[in-house]
Design a protein around this motif. Structure first.
Motif, PDB file in Angstrom:
ATOM      1  N   ASP A  37       0.750  -1.457   0.232  1.00 43.56           N
ATOM      2  CA  ASP A  37      -0.003  -0.205   0.160  1.00 43.56           C
ATOM      3  C   ASP A  37       0.792   1.689   0.135  1.00 43.56           C
ATOM      4  N   HIS A  38       1.931   0.949   0.442  1.00 43.47           N
ATOM      5  CA  HIS A  38       2.872   2.051   0.481  1.00 43.47           C
ATOM      6  C   HIS A  38       3.627   2.930  -0.294  1.00 43.47           C
ATOM      7  N   HIS A  39       3.792   1.473  -1.042  1.00 40.54           N
ATOM      8  CA  HIS A  39       4.591   2.074  -2.585  1.00 40.54           C
ATOM      9  C   HIS A  39       3.288   2.603  -3.382  1.00 40.54           C
ATOM     10  N   LEU A  40       1.728   2.247  -3.533  1.00 41.16           N
ATOM     11  CA  LEU A  40       1.020   3.050  -4.689  1.00 41.16           C
ATOM     12  C   LEU A  40       1.149   4.051  -3.848  1.00 41.16           C
ATOM     13  N   GLN A  41       0.656   4.373  -3.080  1.00 44.12           N
ATOM     14  CA  GLN A  41       0.598   5.728  -1.809  1.00 44.12           C
ATOM     15  C   GLN A  41       1.677   6.582  -2.404  1.00 44.12           C
ATOM     16  N   LEU A  42       3.068   6.119  -2.808  1.00 42.08           N
ATOM     17  CA  LEU A  42       4.035   6.790  -3.199  1.00 42.08           C
ATOM     18  C   LEU A  42       3.660   7.203  -4.285  1.00 42.08           C
ATOM     19  N   ALA A  43       2.793   6.547  -5.783  1.00 41.71           N
ATOM     20  CA  ALA A  43       3.325   6.657  -6.958  1.00 41.71           C
ATOM     21  C   ALA A  43       2.065   7.525  -6.843  1.00 41.71           C
ATOM     22  N   GLN A  61       8.770  13.290   1.644  1.00 40.09           N
ATOM     23  CA  GLN A  61       7.605  12.908   2.531  1.00 40.09           C
ATOM     24  C   GLN A  61       7.705  11.261   2.468  1.00 40.09           C
ATOM     25  N   HIS A  62       8.504  10.354   0.836  1.00 39.15           N
ATOM     26  CA  HIS A  62       8.350   8.715   1.065  1.00 39.15           C
ATOM     27  C   HIS A  62       9.687   8.807   0.823  1.00 39.15           C
ATOM     28  N   ARG A  63      10.721   9.320   1.261  1.00 39.22           N
ATOM     29  CA  ARG A  63      12.128   9.275   1.603  1.00 39.22           C
ATOM     30  C   ARG A  63      12.806   7.769   2.066  1.00 39.22           C
ATOM     31  N   THR A  64      12.919   7.963   2.667  1.00 35.75           N
ATOM     32  CA  THR A  64      12.853   5.836   3.040  1.00 35.75           C
ATOM     33  C   THR A  64      12.343   5.440   2.270  1.00 35.75           C
ATOM     34  N   THR A  65      10.853   5.391   1.413  1.00 42.04           N
ATOM     35  CA  THR A  65      10.447   4.538   1.258  1.00 42.04           C
ATOM     36  C   THR A  65      11.049   4.090  -0.637  1.00 42.04           C
ATOM     37  N   ILE A  66      11.796   4.861  -0.679  1.00 43.72           N
ATOM     38  CA  ILE A  66      12.447   5.078  -2.484  1.00 43.72           C
ATOM     39  C   ILE A  66      13.689   3.824  -2.157  1.00 43.72           C
ATOM     40  N   HIS A  67      14.488   3.754  -1.304  1.00 43.67           N
ATOM     41  CA  HIS A  67      15.848   2.902  -1.110  1.00 43.67           C
ATOM     42  C   HIS A  67      15.269   1.721  -0.780  1.00 43.67           C
ATOM     43  N   GLU A  68      13.471   1.304  -0.411  1.00 47.37           N
ATOM     44  CA  GLU A  68      13.413  -0.179  -0.521  1.00 47.37           C
ATOM     45  C   GLU A  68      13.849  -1.104  -1.425  1.00 47.37           C
ATOM     46  N   PRO A  72      11.589  -1.075  -7.135  1.00 41.43           N
ATOM     47  CA  PRO A  72      11.820  -1.013  -8.157  1.00 41.43           C
ATOM     48  C   PRO A  72      10.570  -1.993  -9.209  1.00 41.43           C
ATOM     49  N   THR A  73      10.372  -3.316  -8.361  1.00 42.96           N
ATOM     50  CA  THR A  73       9.845  -4.220  -9.000  1.00 42.96           C
ATOM     51  C   THR A  73       7.889  -3.898  -8.848  1.00 42.96           C
ATOM     52  N   THR A  74       7.755  -3.260  -7.972  1.00 41.08           N
ATOM     53  CA  THR A  74       6.666  -2.624  -7.496  1.00 41.08           C
ATOM     54  C   THR A  74       6.335  -1.363  -8.636  1.00 41.08           C
ATOM     55  N   ILE A  77       5.476  -3.289 -11.993  1.00 43.29           N
ATOM     56  CA  ILE A  77       4.652  -4.116 -12.108  1.00 43.29           C
ATOM     57  C   ILE A  77       3.415  -3.195 -12.395  1.00 43.29           C
ATOM     58  N   LEU A  78       3.783  -2.279 -11.830  1.00 46.87           N
ATOM     59  CA  LEU A  78       2.511  -0.811 -12.177  1.00 46.87           C
ATOM     60  C   LEU A  78       2.696  -0.315 -13.138  1.00 46.87           C
ATOM     61  N   THR A  79       3.519  -0.161 -14.090  1.00 50.11           N
ATOM     62  CA  THR A  79       4.033   0.695 -15.378  1.00 50.11           C
ATOM     63  C   THR A  79       2.827  -0.597 -16.364  1.00 50.11           C
ATOM     64  N   ILE A  80       3.564  -1.935 -16.108  1.00 44.25           N
ATOM     65  CA  ILE A  80       3.287  -2.885 -16.622  1.00 44.25           C
ATOM     66  C   ILE A  80       1.196  -2.761 -16.922  1.00 44.25           C
ATOM     67  N   LEU A  81       0.858  -3.085 -15.548  1.00 41.07           N
ATOM     68  CA  LEU A  81      -0.428  -2.805 -15.514  1.00 41.07           C
ATOM     69  C   LEU A  81      -1.839  -1.780 -15.751  1.00 41.07           C
TER      70      LEU A  81
END
Length: 295
Positions: A37-43, A61-68, A72-74, A77-81
């Motif tokens: 969910d937090h990846h989707l929120q970042l996007a 606001q998503h600085r920590t998430t960027i380095h998870e 990149p995999t998420t 997937i979003l780009t494909i979907l």
């Protein structure tokens, strides 16, 4: 298939697959891989921004998430979907840059690019040419950057090309002279003709870009166009423009242009014979055109 139809089909496949107790082994990963969910929120947060300052705030606001590791995999997937959302590809590239080069380095670069673009847009939007020249003087450090001038000159938009040419002439002429070149076609044409005499065809062509109305002056304008076209290898078009110069110019003006053009295109040891240049022009046989130009 339209992108939105492809997106709908892929999302349906993913939804169906998610309800299977045992998905087939040969299913692509985008049909089953989880999307946190937090990846989707970042996007979503980044896609809803419209300029760099907003995007930088969202990224902070998503600085920590960027380095998870799995972000990149998420994003893949979003780009494909969602092939109907091309901005996702830009977002994926941005996140890749941030991860590779560091948040502060990339942010500083993009902030500078945004500020540069804002300065350029403000310059082009100035309400008068007088204010435009003043703005150029005040922001010369930014506007005179070589890559910016190159970008403007290579644009397909006439206004952008004109401003790129103004930046070029700003390195050669004082601000008051530059303003007259922009706003006074006759003076622009005179300086272009002087450039022709000196064999400086680059300045001639640049002046025509800065003040297109100078090309509308009877006699002089078509002559300058003819020389510029000829210098760029457009011989047939140059001939047409030269004929227009002869037809639209006064007899004495044509003779003067013949002499001045001879000076500009001839080597120095030929210039002593200028008094022997024959008059090959014809009398004017059509009404003189007037240039229409608003400063």
């Amino acid at each position: 298939m339209p992108p939105h139809a492809t997106a709908a089909g892929r999302q349906h496949v993913r939804a169906v697959t998610s309800h299977l107790k045992t998905p087939p082994d040969n299913q692509p990963s985008w049909t089953t891989a989880p999307i946190p969910d937090h990846h989707l929120q970042l996007a979503n947060d980044l896609l809803n921004t419209h300029a760099w300052p907003e995007r930088e705030t969202a990224l902070q606001q998503h600085r920590t998430t960027i380095h998870e590791p799995d972000l990149p995999t998420t994003l893949n997937i979003l780009t494909i979907l969602h092939p109907d959302i091309p901005q996702l590809e830009d977002l994926r590239e941005l996140i890749a840059d941030l991860r590779e080069h560091g948040f502060d380095t990339v942010s500083e670069h993009l902030r500078a690019a945004h500020d540069e673009q804002a300065t350029l847009e403000a310059w082009v939007a100035t309400p008068s040419w007088t204010e435009s020249i003043t703005f150029l003087q005040d922001h010369a450090d930014t506007l005179q950057r070589p890559h910016l001038r190159k970008t403007l000159l290579e644009s397909d938009h006439p206004i952008a090309v004109q401003h790129g040419a103004i930046l070029t002439l700003a390195a050669q002429y004082q601000p008051d002279t530059l303003l007259r070149i922009i706003t006074k076609p006759a003076e622009a044409a005179e300086l272009a003709t002087n450039a022709l005499e000196n064999g400086d065809l680059t300045t001639l062509a640049t002046i025509l870009l800065v003040c297109p109305h100078s090309a509308e002056l009877p006699g002089t304008g078509p002559l300058l166009i003819a020389v510029s076209l000829l210098a760029n290898g457009h011989e047939e078009e140059a001939l047409v423009a030269a004929q227009d110069a002869v037809i639209s110019g006064e007899r004495m003006q044509n003779r003067a242009h013949c002499i001045r053009g001879y000076v500009g295109c001839s080597p120095p040891n030929n210039r002593r014979d200028l008094q022997h240049v024959p008059n090959r022009t014809r009398p004017n046989n059509r009404p003189v055109r007037t240039a229409h130009h608003q400063p």
